[in-house]
Write a protein that holds these residues in place. Structure first.
Motif, PDB file in Angstrom:
ATOM      1  N   PHE A   1      12.298  -9.367  13.937  1.00 42.13           N
ATOM      2  CA  PHE A   1      13.812  -9.637  13.046  1.00 42.13           C
ATOM      3  C   PHE A   1      13.511  -9.202  11.848  1.00 42.13           C
ATOM      4  N   LEU A   2      12.395  -9.274  11.087  1.00 43.86           N
ATOM      5  CA  LEU A   2      12.230  -8.827   9.661  1.00 43.86           C
ATOM      6  C   LEU A   2      12.685  -7.671   9.440  1.00 43.86           C
ATOM      7  N   ARG A   3      12.344  -6.466  10.393  1.00 39.93           N
ATOM      8  CA  ARG A   3      12.325  -5.296  10.363  1.00 39.93           C
ATOM      9  C   ARG A   3      14.189  -5.004  10.124  1.00 39.93           C
ATOM     10  N   GLU A   4      14.711  -6.076  10.816  1.00 35.62           N
ATOM     11  CA  GLU A   4      16.116  -5.931  10.723  1.00 35.62           C
ATOM     12  C   GLU A   4      16.584  -6.446   9.358  1.00 35.62           C
ATOM     13  N   ILE A   5      15.892  -7.601   8.882  1.00 34.15           N
ATOM     14  CA  ILE A   5      16.385  -8.129   7.505  1.00 34.15           C
ATOM     15  C   ILE A   5      16.172  -6.830   6.511  1.00 34.15           C
TER      16      ILE A   5
ATOM     17  N   PRO B   1      10.625  -7.777  -1.112  1.00 37.85           N
ATOM     18  CA  PRO B   1      10.411  -6.563  -0.348  1.00 37.85           C
ATOM     19  C   PRO B   1       9.136  -6.364   0.336  1.00 37.85           C
ATOM     20  N   LYS B   2       8.098  -6.261  -0.513  1.00 41.96           N
ATOM     21  CA  LYS B   2       6.713  -6.112  -0.117  1.00 41.96           C
ATOM     22  C   LYS B   2       6.415  -7.257   0.534  1.00 41.96           C
ATOM     23  N   ASP B   3       6.647  -8.580   0.318  1.00 41.45           N
ATOM     24  CA  ASP B   3       6.067  -9.501   1.221  1.00 41.45           C
ATOM     25  C   ASP B   3       6.626  -9.595   2.661  1.00 41.45           C
ATOM     26  N   ILE B   4       7.685  -9.200   2.831  1.00 40.63           N
ATOM     27  CA  ILE B   4       7.997  -9.101   4.166  1.00 40.63           C
ATOM     28  C   ILE B   4       7.586  -8.073   4.838  1.00 40.63           C
ATOM     29  N   ARG B   5       7.404  -6.965   4.265  1.00 37.91           N
ATOM     30  CA  ARG B   5       6.640  -5.775   4.912  1.00 37.91           C
ATOM     31  C   ARG B   5       5.121  -5.879   5.270  1.00 37.91           C
ATOM     32  N   ALA B   6       4.622  -6.674   4.362  1.00 37.84           N
ATOM     33  CA  ALA B   6       3.054  -7.269   4.350  1.00 37.84           C
ATOM     34  C   ALA B   6       2.992  -8.169   5.830  1.00 37.84           C
TER      35      ALA B   6
ATOM     36  N   LYS C   1       0.873  -1.231   0.096  1.00 34.91           N
ATOM     37  CA  LYS C   1      -0.036   0.084   0.009  1.00 34.91           C
ATOM     38  C   LYS C   1       0.850   1.358  -0.041  1.00 34.91           C
ATOM     39  N   HIS C   2       0.444   2.362  -0.573  1.00 39.99           N
ATOM     40  CA  HIS C   2       1.116   3.692  -0.681  1.00 39.99           C
ATOM     41  C   HIS C   2       1.270   4.124   0.568  1.00 39.99           C
ATOM     42  N   GLY C   3       2.712   4.417   1.286  1.00 41.65           N
ATOM     43  CA  GLY C   3       2.945   4.875   2.419  1.00 41.65           C
ATOM     44  C   GLY C   3       2.727   3.944   3.508  1.00 41.65           C
ATOM     45  N   GLU C   4       2.523   2.734   3.468  1.00 41.33           N
ATOM     46  CA  GLU C   4       2.331   1.755   4.404  1.00 41.33           C
ATOM     47  C   GLU C   4       2.911   0.592   4.069  1.00 41.33           C
ATOM     48  N   TYR C   5       3.146  -0.261   5.064  1.00 37.71           N
ATOM     49  CA  TYR C   5       3.933  -1.608   5.018  1.00 37.71           C
ATOM     50  C   TYR C   5       2.777  -2.660   4.473  1.00 37.71           C
ATOM     51  N   ALA C   6       1.440  -2.385   4.756  1.00 41.99           N
ATOM     52  CA  ALA C   6       0.278  -3.580   4.536  1.00 41.99           C
ATOM     53  C   ALA C   6       0.236  -3.545   2.967  1.00 41.99           C
ATOM     54  N   CYS C   7      -0.303  -4.994   2.763  1.00 44.84           N
ATOM     55  CA  CYS C   7      -0.646  -5.313   1.333  1.00 44.84           C
ATOM     56  C   CYS C   7      -1.815  -4.677   1.094  1.00 44.84           C
ATOM     57  N   ASP C   8      -1.810  -4.433  -0.320  1.00 44.08           N
ATOM     58  CA  ASP C   8      -3.002  -3.639  -1.170  1.00 44.08           C
ATOM     59  C   ASP C   8      -3.882  -4.674  -1.623  1.00 44.08           C
ATOM     60  N   MET C   9      -5.040  -5.001  -1.045  1.00 43.87           N
ATOM     61  CA  MET C   9      -5.801  -6.160  -1.372  1.00 43.87           C
ATOM     62  C   MET C   9      -6.955  -5.748  -2.323  1.00 43.87           C
ATOM     63  N   SER C  10      -6.683  -4.636  -2.903  1.00 45.28           N
ATOM     64  CA  SER C  10      -7.954  -4.047  -3.500  1.00 45.28           C
ATOM     65  C   SER C  10      -7.901  -4.785  -4.932  1.00 45.28           C
ATOM     66  N   TYR C  11      -6.933  -5.168  -5.431  1.00 41.54           N
ATOM     67  CA  TYR C  11      -7.043  -5.795  -6.817  1.00 41.54           C
ATOM     68  C   TYR C  11      -7.725  -7.152  -6.778  1.00 41.54           C
ATOM     69  N   VAL C  12      -7.115  -8.029  -5.491  1.00 40.74           N
ATOM     70  CA  VAL C  12      -7.791  -9.387  -5.349  1.00 40.74           C
ATOM     71  C   VAL C  12      -9.235  -9.088  -5.026  1.00 40.74           C
ATOM     72  N   ASP C  13      -9.669  -8.036  -4.249  1.00 44.76           N
ATOM     73  CA  ASP C  13     -10.972  -7.711  -4.076  1.00 44.76           C
ATOM     74  C   ASP C  13     -11.759  -7.541  -5.172  1.00 44.76           C
ATOM     75  N   ALA C  14     -11.386  -6.692  -5.898  1.00 48.21           N
ATOM     76  CA  ALA C  14     -12.211  -6.133  -7.096  1.00 48.21           C
ATOM     77  C   ALA C  14     -12.361  -7.380  -8.240  1.00 48.21           C
ATOM     78  N   ALA C  15     -11.224  -8.183  -8.493  1.00 46.74           N
ATOM     79  CA  ALA C  15     -11.398  -9.293  -9.237  1.00 46.74           C
ATOM     80  C   ALA C  15     -12.554 -10.389  -8.674  1.00 46.74           C
ATOM     81  N   ILE C  16     -12.408 -10.880  -7.390  1.00 49.68           N
ATOM     82  CA  ILE C  16     -13.374 -11.468  -6.839  1.00 49.68           C
ATOM     83  C   ILE C  16     -14.824 -10.762  -6.676  1.00 49.68           C
ATOM     84  N   ALA C  17     -14.913  -9.445  -6.802  1.00 48.96           N
ATOM     85  CA  ALA C  17     -16.297  -8.955  -6.884  1.00 48.96           C
ATOM     86  C   ALA C  17     -16.675  -8.920  -8.359  1.00 48.96           C
ATOM     87  N   SER C  18     -15.682  -8.706  -9.219  1.00 42.17           N
ATOM     88  CA  SER C  18     -16.325  -9.004 -10.709  1.00 42.17           C
ATOM     89  C   SER C  18     -16.890 -10.466 -11.001  1.00 42.17           C
ATOM     90  N   LEU C  19     -16.015 -11.405 -10.501  1.00 39.26           N
ATOM     91  CA  LEU C  19     -16.445 -12.663 -10.805  1.00 39.26           C
ATOM     92  C   LEU C  19     -17.557 -13.209 -10.291  1.00 39.26           C
TER      93      LEU C  19
END
Ligand SMILES: NC(=O)C1=CN([C@@H]2O[C@H](COP(=O)(O)OP(=O)(O)OC[C@H]3O[C@@H](n4cnc5c(N)ncnc54)[C@H](O)[C@@H]3O)[C@@H](O)[C@H]2O)C=CC1
Ligand SMILES: O=C(O)[C@H]1O[C@H](OP(=O)(O)OP(=O)(O)OC[C@H]2O[C@@H](n3ccc(=O)[nH]c3=O)[C@H](O)[C@@H]2O)[C@H](O)[C@@H](O)[C@@H]1O
Length: 447
Positions: free
Chosen positions: A294-298, A273-278, A96-114
């Motif tokens: 410890f992942l912060r140190e990694i 990089p994004k996976d360890i932060r998420a 996500k922009h400006g955060e460590y978390a994962c942006d799930m909006s693309y998965v959510d949008a795909a599931i919502a469309s399907l």
């Protein structure tokens, strides 16, 4: 009758998965929301560089002469839902922009469309890398919103392919992991993966959270190995040791192994990089943040490497400012055999030196277009030889075969100064030194 498979999201993961499913003998329909991608794929062209993928695609895409015709592409969700028994979700899950978390909006949008189109029995299989708990949430969404009710089921099947080896890794995976809630889901996935299983790929059946966690923990382990050896490189630099010999020596111990112990400017790309932060962010939400501190140190060991490479270049140029210095950068992608420049350490280093006034010229065998798009103000050259012309220092930042095969004598005639800094510990120091170059690599003695 053979299963029909759909693939939602046709990027690095999805395009490969779609072509591989066709190779395994299934009829496949791929979908993306970017029309240009769909048009290219339908013509048998791969929108990125991945060795062997174009050949595989052309072998199966409908309408290509001599193809099996088992693979085609669409942008129509109703057509996709009506076509497939199994729908693989392969969309992006960036930071996500400006955060460590994962942006799930693309998965959510795909599931919502399907979902509104799922009128008969079907299995929706998540392959994207997601925070643990996502599959539970998405299964509840499906149960509530799919017209087919419980006949539309969810499973989670994380992907472990490496870019550059995506085709091979998909057709011959080290392991297949599936998180399932029913025998039916397990049976269908065993049918999908019958060929790799018959060739020896282990098949691990588990619950949703474990399947999701296998993926993020595997990437965290790999990141940890790389940062471990980079931390050892820092100590070697301080103590006068040689990290390459150290890695070789500890790697002879089977319990440690030789792989993923190449010290250098660290890991990048669209995943580690994004996976360890998420993962850290999700652990925090679950109240288990202490487990992953410890992942912060990694992460910080890894990010520090880029700055250290910049300092090494500054030192090689006599210290002080980069102003007026010509710096050649060999490599732009985050790893060789890919055109992917997402969070590329090479481009990050090039960008830092450029911002500090250095005249940077980059060359990469496959990543030029993506690099130009991301860093339009850097200088670019059409070959390694052109890039090093007049250079005060040469930085080797992505270990393409083409760079290992360079002739240091030929390059030596082009540069202003024969100094090469090997950010990937991948060139042969003796070869370069023989031709009068000062060769330096991170964590190795200056000779
Ligand atoms: N690239 C890799 O080597 C691997 C990636 N993964 C995971 O796979 C997922 C995808 O990664 P990449 O393929 O690298 O990303 P990517 O960005 O190359 O591809 C994602 C594709 O999904 C499409 N998309 C986005 N929203 C959509 C929607 N609502 N409906 C349909 N399509 C949509 C995009 O247009 C794009 O083509 C991520 O979760 C990643 O962490 C897992 C293993 C390996
Ligand atoms: O989840 C994902 O997307 C994928 O992430 C990584 O694959 P990938 O990002 O393609 O590349 P790697 O080969 O893992 O390399 C990652 C980074 O680490 C660096 N690296 C790798 C190995 C090493 O010894 N040293 C090192 O610095 C590479 O240069 C590169 O920048 C994992 O290896 C895959 O198993 C996983 O599926």
């Amino acid at each position: 009758m053979s299963l029909k498979i759909t693939v939602i999201g046709t990027g690095y993961l999805g395009a490969t998965h779609a072509a591989a499913m066709a190779e395994l003998g299934f009829e496949v329909l791929g979908l993306d929301v970017v029309p240009e991608k769909i048009e290219m794929l339908q013509r048998g062209e791969v929108p990125m560089y991945e060795p062997g993928l174009e050949e595989l695609l052309r072998k199966h895409v409908e309408g290509i002469e001599g193809s099996t015709g088992r693979l085609r592409f669409t942008m129509d969700w109703a057509e996709l839902a009506a076509f497939g028994d199994i729908h693989f979700v392969c969309v992006n899950t960036p930071q996500k922009h400006g955060e460590y978390a994962c942006d799930m909006s693309y998965v959510d949008a795909a599931i919502a469309s399907l979902t509104p189109h799922l009128k008969g029995p079907s299995l929706v299989v998540g392959k994207s890398t997601v925070p643990v708990g996502s599959a539970d949430r998405l299964a509840a969404y499906l149960a509530e919103h799919a017209p087919a009710g419980e006949d539309a089921e969810l499973a989670w099947n994380p992907e472990f392919l490496r870019e550059g080896f995506a085709v091979q890794d998909t057709l011959h995976p080290d392991r297949i992991v599936v998180g399932v809630r029913s025998d039916r889901a397990e049976k269908l996935l065993r049918e999908v993966y019958a060929t790799p299983m018959a060739e020896g790929s282990p098949f691990v059946v588990t619950d949703f959270p474990t399947a999701e966690l296998v993926k993020t923990s595997a990437n965290s382990f790999l990141a940890t190995k790389i940062s471990f050896i980079n931390a050892m490189a820092e100590v070697c630099e301080a103590a006068g040791g040689d990290v390459a010999r150290l890695a070789e020596a500890i790697g002879y111990d089977d319990r440690i192994g030789k792989k993923f112990l190449r010290a250098g400017i660290g890991f990048g790309g669209g995943c580690l990089p994004k996976d360890i932060r998420a993962f850290m962010a999700r652990a925090g939400e679950l109240g288990a943040d202490q487990a992953l501190t410890f992942l912060r140190e990694i992460d910080s060991i890894n990010m520090r490497r880029r700055g250290q490479m910049v300092e090494m270049a500054r030192e090689a140029l006599g210290g002080g400012s980069f102003l007026g210095k010509r710096v050649a950068v060999l490599g732009a992608t985050f790893k060789p055999d890919s055109d992917d420049v997402r969070d590329s350490p090479a481009l990050n280093v090039a960008g830092q030196i450029h911002l500090q006034g250095g005249q940077v010229t980059v060359y990469d065998p496959k990543g030029m277009e993506n690099a130009r798009r991301l860093f339009p103000t850097l200088g670019y050259a059409g070959s390694a030889l052109q890039a090093v012309r007049g250079a005060d220092v040469v930085l080797h930042l992505t270990e393409w075969r083409e760079f290992r095969d360079l002739d240091p004598a030929e390059l030596g005639r082009e540069v202003a100064c024969r100094i090469v800094l090997d950010g990937r510990n991948a060139l042969d120091p003796e070869l370069w030194r023989r031709e009068g170059w000062t060769y330096r690599a991170m964590g190795r003695p200056t000779a």
